[in-house]
Design a protein around this motif. Structure first.
Motif, PDB file in Angstrom:
ATOM      1  N   ARG A 106       4.622   1.392   0.691  1.00 28.65           N
ATOM      2  CA  ARG A 106       4.823   0.599   1.901  1.00 28.65           C
ATOM      3  C   ARG A 106       4.602  -0.877   1.594  1.00 28.65           C
ATOM      4  O   ARG A 106       3.568  -1.263   1.062  1.00 28.65           O
ATOM      5  CB  ARG A 106       3.861   1.050   2.994  1.00 28.65           C
ATOM      6  CG  ARG A 106       4.020   0.308   4.317  1.00 28.65           C
ATOM      7  CD  ARG A 106       2.926   0.707   5.285  1.00 28.65           C
ATOM      8  NE  ARG A 106       3.121   0.146   6.611  1.00 28.65           N
ATOM      9  CZ  ARG A 106       2.201   0.141   7.572  1.00 28.65           C
ATOM     10  NH1 ARG A 106       1.014   0.679   7.336  1.00 28.65           N
ATOM     11  NH2 ARG A 106       2.463  -0.387   8.746  1.00 28.65           N
ATOM     12  N   LEU A 107       5.576  -1.707   1.946  1.00 29.77           N
ATOM     13  CA  LEU A 107       5.467  -3.154   1.770  1.00 29.77           C
ATOM     14  C   LEU A 107       5.783  -3.846   3.092  1.00 29.77           C
ATOM     15  O   LEU A 107       6.730  -3.447   3.793  1.00 29.77           O
ATOM     16  CB  LEU A 107       6.441  -3.653   0.693  1.00 29.77           C
ATOM     17  CG  LEU A 107       6.348  -3.019  -0.697  1.00 29.77           C
ATOM     18  CD1 LEU A 107       7.442  -3.587  -1.587  1.00 29.77           C
ATOM     19  CD2 LEU A 107       4.983  -3.235  -1.315  1.00 29.77           C
ATOM     20  N   ILE A 108       4.994  -4.856   3.432  1.00 30.58           N
ATOM     21  CA  ILE A 108       5.259  -5.663   4.621  1.00 30.58           C
ATOM     22  C   ILE A 108       5.336  -7.120   4.165  1.00 30.58           C
ATOM     23  O   ILE A 108       4.344  -7.703   3.724  1.00 30.58           O
ATOM     24  CB  ILE A 108       4.163  -5.507   5.684  1.00 30.58           C
ATOM     25  CG1 ILE A 108       3.967  -4.026   6.041  1.00 30.58           C
ATOM     26  CG2 ILE A 108       4.525  -6.304   6.927  1.00 30.58           C
ATOM     27  CD1 ILE A 108       2.826  -3.785   7.003  1.00 30.58           C
ATOM     28  N   ALA A 109       6.510  -7.705   4.264  1.00 33.66           N
ATOM     29  CA  ALA A 109       6.712  -9.088   3.831  1.00 33.66           C
ATOM     30  C   ALA A 109       6.716 -10.029   5.029  1.00 33.66           C
ATOM     31  O   ALA A 109       7.080  -9.636   6.143  1.00 33.66           O
ATOM     32  CB  ALA A 109       8.022  -9.209   3.069  1.00 33.66           C
ATOM     33  N   ASN A 110       6.299 -11.272   4.791  1.00 36.84           N
ATOM     34  CA  ASN A 110       6.292 -12.312   5.834  1.00 36.84           C
ATOM     35  C   ASN A 110       5.501 -11.865   7.055  1.00 36.84           C
ATOM     36  O   ASN A 110       5.904 -12.096   8.204  1.00 36.84           O
ATOM     37  CB  ASN A 110       7.736 -12.671   6.238  1.00 36.84           C
ATOM     38  CG  ASN A 110       8.619 -12.911   5.033  1.00 36.84           C
ATOM     39  OD1 ASN A 110       8.267 -13.642   4.116  1.00 36.84           O
ATOM     40  ND2 ASN A 110       9.784 -12.277   5.012  1.00 36.84           N
ATOM     41  N   HIS A 111       4.392 -11.217   6.806  1.00 36.02           N
ATOM     42  CA  HIS A 111       3.597 -10.648   7.884  1.00 36.02           C
ATOM     43  C   HIS A 111       2.966 -11.752   8.737  1.00 36.02           C
ATOM     44  O   HIS A 111       2.438 -12.725   8.213  1.00 36.02           O
ATOM     45  CB  HIS A 111       2.506  -9.756   7.294  1.00 36.02           C
ATOM     46  CG  HIS A 111       1.734  -8.978   8.299  1.00 36.02           C
ATOM     47  ND1 HIS A 111       2.336  -8.231   9.267  1.00 36.02           N
ATOM     48  CD2 HIS A 111       0.395  -8.826   8.456  1.00 36.02           C
ATOM     49  CE1 HIS A 111       1.408  -7.638  10.003  1.00 36.02           C
ATOM     50  NE2 HIS A 111       0.224  -7.990   9.540  1.00 36.02           N
ATOM     51  N   CYS A 112       3.016 -11.588  10.059  1.00 39.25           N
ATOM     52  CA  CYS A 112       2.413 -12.531  11.011  1.00 39.25           C
ATOM     53  C   CYS A 112       3.002 -13.929  10.887  1.00 39.25           C
ATOM     54  O   CYS A 112       2.261 -14.927  10.881  1.00 39.25           O
ATOM     55  CB  CYS A 112       0.900 -12.596  10.829  1.00 39.25           C
ATOM     56  SG  CYS A 112       0.081 -11.020  11.039  1.00 39.25           S
ATOM     57  N   GLY A 157       0.828  -1.205   0.000  1.00 40.48           N
ATOM     58  CA  GLY A 157       0.000   0.000   0.000  1.00 40.48           C
ATOM     59  C   GLY A 157       0.858   1.248   0.000  1.00 40.48           C
ATOM     60  O   GLY A 157       2.043   1.207  -0.370  1.00 40.48           O
ATOM     61  N   ILE A 158       0.273   2.361   0.425  1.00 39.98           N
ATOM     62  CA  ILE A 158       1.000   3.624   0.507  1.00 39.98           C
ATOM     63  C   ILE A 158       0.715   4.297   1.848  1.00 39.98           C
ATOM     64  O   ILE A 158      -0.303   4.031   2.484  1.00 39.98           O
ATOM     65  CB  ILE A 158       0.624   4.589  -0.639  1.00 39.98           C
ATOM     66  CG1 ILE A 158      -0.868   4.939  -0.578  1.00 39.98           C
ATOM     67  CG2 ILE A 158       1.009   4.008  -1.989  1.00 39.98           C
ATOM     68  CD1 ILE A 158      -1.281   6.038  -1.560  1.00 39.98           C
ATOM     69  N   ILE A 159       1.626   5.139   2.263  1.00 39.28           N
ATOM     70  CA  ILE A 159       1.416   6.030   3.402  1.00 39.28           C
ATOM     71  C   ILE A 159       1.242   7.432   2.837  1.00 39.28           C
ATOM     72  O   ILE A 159       2.111   7.920   2.096  1.00 39.28           O
ATOM     73  CB  ILE A 159       2.605   5.985   4.377  1.00 39.28           C
ATOM     74  CG1 ILE A 159       2.670   4.629   5.071  1.00 39.28           C
ATOM     75  CG2 ILE A 159       2.502   7.103   5.404  1.00 39.28           C
ATOM     76  CD1 ILE A 159       3.820   4.500   6.041  1.00 39.28           C
ATOM     77  N   CYS A 160       0.139   8.072   3.145  1.00 42.10           N
ATOM     78  CA  CYS A 160      -0.138   9.418   2.638  1.00 42.10           C
ATOM     79  C   CYS A 160       0.520  10.467   3.532  1.00 42.10           C
ATOM     80  O   CYS A 160       0.486  10.369   4.760  1.00 42.10           O
ATOM     81  CB  CYS A 160      -1.638   9.665   2.570  1.00 42.10           C
ATOM     82  SG  CYS A 160      -2.494   8.613   1.392  1.00 42.10           S
ATOM     83  N   LEU A 161       1.105  11.483   2.909  1.00 37.95           N
ATOM     84  CA  LEU A 161       1.790  12.563   3.619  1.00 37.95           C
ATOM     85  C   LEU A 161       1.190  13.899   3.205  1.00 37.95           C
ATOM     86  O   LEU A 161       0.679  14.046   2.085  1.00 37.95           O
ATOM     87  CB  LEU A 161       3.279  12.562   3.285  1.00 37.95           C
ATOM     88  CG  LEU A 161       4.006  11.207   3.318  1.00 37.95           C
ATOM     89  CD1 LEU A 161       5.408  11.357   2.756  1.00 37.95           C
ATOM     90  CD2 LEU A 161       4.054  10.662   4.721  1.00 37.95           C
TER      91      LEU A 161
END
Length: 219
Positions: free
Chosen positions: A121-127, A71-75
């Motif tokens: 934004r990337l989150i790999a191997n989450h949980c 996803g993205i983080i908005c600023l």
């Protein structure tokens, strides 16, 4: 906007792997529950439609659950506001040497009015287990507002043409039915006239027979 490996904020939990088959000659290896962000903010507008795409593969998986979050983080204009984050979760899939390309659409309704910039934004191997490993080859962030509008117009034109063809077919069917009805009416009218003539001929024949019988009786 294509995020290169060099644009990712450094972390002790990922490493850069040189590979001539990768886009740009390198890919990112992420170990354990690992979140990464691009360093360079990307200009965005709240009323636009965006598409985030990437290529990844699962190298190793120890636990039963492994998700990949993107996803993205908005600023805001000063890159200080980070309270709004459109994200989507994808299942990691199976361990493979093949790259998998995925994407999702970020709708205008999910982007706050104050947003001026964004970071991928990337989150790999989450949980999952800290030994799980995911590779990311490339990430692409696109403004698809105009192409989506053009596609919508094309689909509307196609639907209109289909409806017009359907109306033409219905009109043809109606005309054919009317023609068949007219022909049936004409056939019925012709049949009635024939029956009338036959009746008149029968009456004439009967009268003639009656006259002949009367003449013989007189004789």
């Amino acid at each position: 906007t294509e995020a290169q490996v060099s644009e990712v904020i450094p972390s002790a939990f990922h490493s850069v792997i040189t590979d001539v088959t990768a886009v740009g000659g390198k890919y990112l290896r992420l170990t354990g529950n690992n979140e990464i962000l691009t360093q360079r903010p990307i200009p965005i507008l709240p009323n636009r439609r965006y598409k985030l795409s990437w290529s990844r593969r699962l190298v190793s998986k120890v636990g039963a659950t492994n998700d990949f979050v993107a996803g993205i983080i908005c600023l805001d204009g000063s890159a200080g506001e980070v309270t709004h984050t459109p994200l989507q979760v994808f299942k990691a899939g199976v361990v493979s040497t093949d790259w998998v390309t995925e994407s999702f659409i970020i709708e205008p309704t999910t982007i706050p009015a104050w947003a001026k910039l964004a970071r991928i934004r990337l989150i790999a191997n989450h949980c999952n287990n800290s030994a799980d490993v995911t590779d990311v080859d490339w990430v692409l962030f696109e403004d698809i507002t105009d192409s989506s509008f053009a596609e919508s117009k094309a689909n509307a034109a196609s639907t209109s043409a289909t409806n017009a063809a359907g109306s033409a077919d219905a009109a043809q069917s109606s005309a054919t039915a009317s023609q068949q009805s007219r022909l049936a009416s004409e056939a019925a009218f012709t049949g009635a006239n024939t029956a009338k003539v036959d009746a008149q001929n029968a009456a004439t024949a009967a009268n003639t027979s009656a006259g002949v019988a009367s003449t013989k009786a007189t004789e």
